[in-house]
Design an enzyme around this catalytic site. Structure first.
Site, short mmCIF file in Angstrom:
data_model
loop_
_atom_site.label_atom_id
_atom_site.label_comp_id
_atom_site.label_asym_id
_atom_site.label_seq_id
_atom_site.Cartn_x
_atom_site.Cartn_y
_atom_site.Cartn_z
N GLY A 50 4.94 1.90 -10.88
CA GLY A 50 4.17 3.38 -11.08
C GLY A 50 4.11 4.04 -12.21
O GLY A 50 3.59 5.25 -12.16
N GLY A 62 -0.18 0.27 -6.99
CA GLY A 62 -1.24 1.04 -7.11
C GLY A 62 -2.55 0.12 -7.44
O GLY A 62 -3.41 0.50 -6.50
N SER A 116 3.86 -2.30 -12.12
CA SER A 116 2.43 -1.91 -12.95
C SER A 116 1.54 -3.36 -13.23
O SER A 116 1.09 -3.39 -14.24
CB SER A 116 2.98 -1.20 -14.21
OG SER A 116 3.39 0.03 -14.06
N GLU A 145 11.43 -6.08 -9.12
CA GLU A 145 10.75 -5.04 -9.59
C GLU A 145 11.76 -3.93 -10.30
O GLU A 145 12.48 -3.05 -9.73
CB GLU A 145 10.36 -4.10 -8.31
CG GLU A 145 9.46 -4.98 -7.44
CD GLU A 145 8.45 -4.23 -6.52
OE1 GLU A 145 7.31 -4.06 -6.57
OE2 GLU A 145 9.08 -3.00 -5.91
N TRP A 180 0.81 -1.11 0.02
CA TRP A 180 -0.05 -0.04 -0.01
C TRP A 180 0.62 1.16 0.10
O TRP A 180 0.26 2.35 -0.10
CB TRP A 180 -0.95 0.08 1.14
CG TRP A 180 -1.78 -1.06 1.32
CD1 TRP A 180 -2.12 -2.10 0.47
CD2 TRP A 180 -2.98 -1.30 2.17
NE1 TRP A 180 -3.00 -2.93 0.78
CE2 TRP A 180 -3.79 -2.34 1.81
CE3 TRP A 180 -3.34 -0.61 3.49
CZ2 TRP A 180 -4.79 -2.90 2.60
CZ3 TRP A 180 -4.45 -1.07 4.06
CH2 TRP A 180 -5.30 -2.32 3.88
P1 13P Z 1 3.11 -0.33 -9.17
O1 13P Z 1 2.54 -1.60 -9.14
O2 13P Z 1 2.42 0.85 -8.50
O3 13P Z 1 3.88 -0.15 -10.19
O4 13P Z 1 4.05 -0.53 -7.88
C1 13P Z 1 4.72 -1.57 -7.82
C2 13P Z 1 5.57 -1.78 -6.45
O5 13P Z 1 6.62 -0.90 -6.24
C3 13P Z 1 5.09 -2.59 -5.44
O6 13P Z 1 6.00 -2.86 -4.41
#
Ligand code: 13P
Length: 254
Positions: free
Chosen positions: A176, A238, A216, A170, A13
């Protein structure tokens, strides 16, 4: 889908949700996901919501994670939270070395490794994040960056602890941004991570470690990502903030 490793999908979150908003979210997730047995479902609220969310999910298949923790057990570390304090709220997982913490709090691989050691000492399962920057990918350094983050961030763990550690790949350029790694790009790095785990430990360990993809992830791309042989789950930002999008990611992944 039939996989050797159980899928693990976690919602990070980040710095979002008051207690009331967090409760609305997990109460909705409980309703939507009550029948799911094929996926380990984790929510990682901010510290301030851990206590209430913990109570709300007691009788459910949703487990609790934290977003970071201190490498120390207690003492004069103003603002920090120790593993033992997280355990009071039945936290089972803790995200370590998220790229946002590597960037804004300057967390190093050595610090992340010390935190991972402290997490295991308290019987918390760390989710250790690795990922390359856009310029690192574009200059052909993805594998070198991932290899060095992986080795450095796991240093000091026993083999048994590595097996109980979750790795999250990641790519920083996909977080994001709406720019998701293609299923093949994700699979290639996940397979590379597994080959490094074989080299550093052994094949039995590397076969058991679960590797999540993050960046994402949405309901519309989750299925194809989760179908990749070395993708064992997702770390979602997100799209983990809404009942519908997070529960659809999980349902579409089964
Ligand atoms: P998003 O899914 O918003 O791209 O973020 C990924 C993230 O950093 C999860 O730790």
């Amino acid at each position: 889908m039939d996989k050797e490793r159980k899928l693990i999908i976690a919602g990070n979150w980040k710095m979002n949700k008051t207690v009331a908003e967090g409760l609305d979210l997990v109460n909705g997730l409980k309703r939507e996901l009550a029948a799911v047995k094929e996926v380990d479902i984790i929510v990682c609220p901010p510290y301030t919501a851990l206590s209430e969310v913990s109570k709300a999910i007691l009788d459910s298949n949703i487990r609790l994670g934290a977003q970071t923790m201190s490498e120390h057990q207690n003492g004069a570390y103003t603002g920090e939270i120790a593993a033992g304090m997280l355990k009071e709220f039945s936290v089972r997982y803790v995200i370590l070395g998220h790229s946002e913490r590597r960037q804004y709090q300057k967390e190093s691989d050595a610090l992340i490794a010390a935190k991972a050691v402290a997490a295991h000492a308290a019987a918390l399962k760390p989710i250790v994040c690795v990922g390359e920057l856009l310029e690192e990918r574009e200059s052909g350094r993805t594998e070198a960056v991932i290899a060095s983050q992986l080795e450095g961030s796991l240093k000091g763990l026993t083999r048994a602890q590595v097996e109980e550690t979750i790795i999250a790949y990641e790519p920083v350029w996909a977080i994001g941004t709406g720019k998701v790694a293609s299923p093949q790009q994700a699979q290639d790095v996940h397979a590379f991570i597994r080959s490094r785990l074989t080299a550093l430990y052994d094949e039995a360990i590397s076969r058991r470690v679960r590797i999540q993809y993050g960046g994402s992830v949405k309901a519309s791309n989750a299925r194809e990502l989760m179908q990749q042989p070395d993708v064992d789950g997702a770390l979602v930002g997100g799209a983990a903030l809404e009942i519908r999008s997070f529960s659809d990611i999980i349902k579409n992944s089964i």
